[in-house]
Design a protein around this motif. Structure first.
Motif, short mmCIF file in Angstrom:
data_model
loop_
_atom_site.label_atom_id
_atom_site.label_comp_id
_atom_site.label_asym_id
_atom_site.label_seq_id
_atom_site.Cartn_x
_atom_site.Cartn_y
_atom_site.Cartn_z
N PHE A 245 0.83 -1.19 0.00
CA PHE A 245 0.00 0.00 0.00
C PHE A 245 0.88 1.25 0.00
N PRO A 246 0.77 2.08 -1.00
CA PRO A 246 1.58 3.28 -1.07
C PRO A 246 1.34 4.25 0.10
N PHE A 247 0.16 4.19 0.69
CA PHE A 247 -0.21 5.10 1.78
C PHE A 247 0.21 4.60 3.16
N ALA A 248 0.66 3.35 3.26
CA ALA A 248 0.91 2.72 4.56
C ALA A 248 1.96 3.46 5.38
N GLU A 249 3.06 3.83 4.77
CA GLU A 249 4.14 4.48 5.53
C GLU A 249 3.66 5.79 6.16
N GLY A 250 2.91 6.58 5.41
CA GLY A 250 2.38 7.83 5.94
C GLY A 250 1.38 7.63 7.06
N GLU A 251 0.51 6.64 6.89
CA GLU A 251 -0.49 6.36 7.94
C GLU A 251 0.17 5.83 9.21
N ILE A 252 1.17 4.97 9.06
CA ILE A 252 1.88 4.45 10.22
C ILE A 252 2.63 5.59 10.92
#
Length: 181
Positions: A64-71
């Motif tokens: 998921f490209p958004f995972a790092e930002g959400e984490i």
């Protein structure tokens, strides 16, 4: 400005108090023996969960490209607050309060009314969905994973509330403060 950690602690104390006050057989719930075994199993489970989350972080960030930002946004909740405040609140208030409420009250009470397996599934789903307020998919998934593990353990071994309390509290401190992922 509202401090997230103090708000969580206050909510945990209120929910725990209401849970304990409305449990008719409170003496049976609290009669579960606390031993070194509970501490060791809780710590081992917290370590295992940390490993699962470490691997999960690597997989999620690739999927998921958004995972790092959400984490990262989950970890940003601790910005501006001393770890010397967050640590004791997680270890002594928030982690224990969540287990007393979610497994010791919600799952236990549901198990008295519906099939215990359905009580486990419902409690895990509600626990995960409570985190939806953050609009953070990764947080909801994380809550589903840990809620599922702790709920399953409680489903299979209902006298393990102390193990779950130790596991939740230790996991919180480790994943947020000691070895963030």
């Amino acid at each position: 400005h509202v401090n997230f950690w103090l708000t969580m602690s206050f909510a945990g104390v209120v929910l725990t108090t209401l849970s304990l006050a409305t449990t008719p057989d409170l003496h049976r719930v609290l009669a579960v023996e606390f031993s070194a075994k509970h501490i060791l199993l809780g710590i081992a489970l917290a370590a295992l969960l940390w490993g699962v989350f470490w691997v999960g972080d690597k997989v999620a960030c690739r999927m998921f490209p958004f995972a790092e930002g959400e984490i990262g946004s989950i970890y940003s909740m601790k910005d501006g607050t001393s770890p010397w405040l967050i640590g004791p609140l997680l270890l002594l208030v928030i982690g224990p309060a969540e287990e007393i409420f979610w497994r010791g009250f919600v799952q236990r009470q549901l198990s008295l009314k519906v099939n215990p397996t359905w009580a486990f599934v419902l409690t895990t789903a509600i626990y995960a969905l409570v985190h939806i307020w953050a609009l953070n998919f990764m947080l909801v998934v994380a809550a589903a994973v840990v809620g599922g593990v702790w709920g399953l353990l409680y489903r299979l071994w209902p006298k393990s509330l102390w193990t779950l309390i130790v596991s939740h509290a230790v996991w919180d401190v480790v994943v947020f403060l000691i070895f963030p992922i």
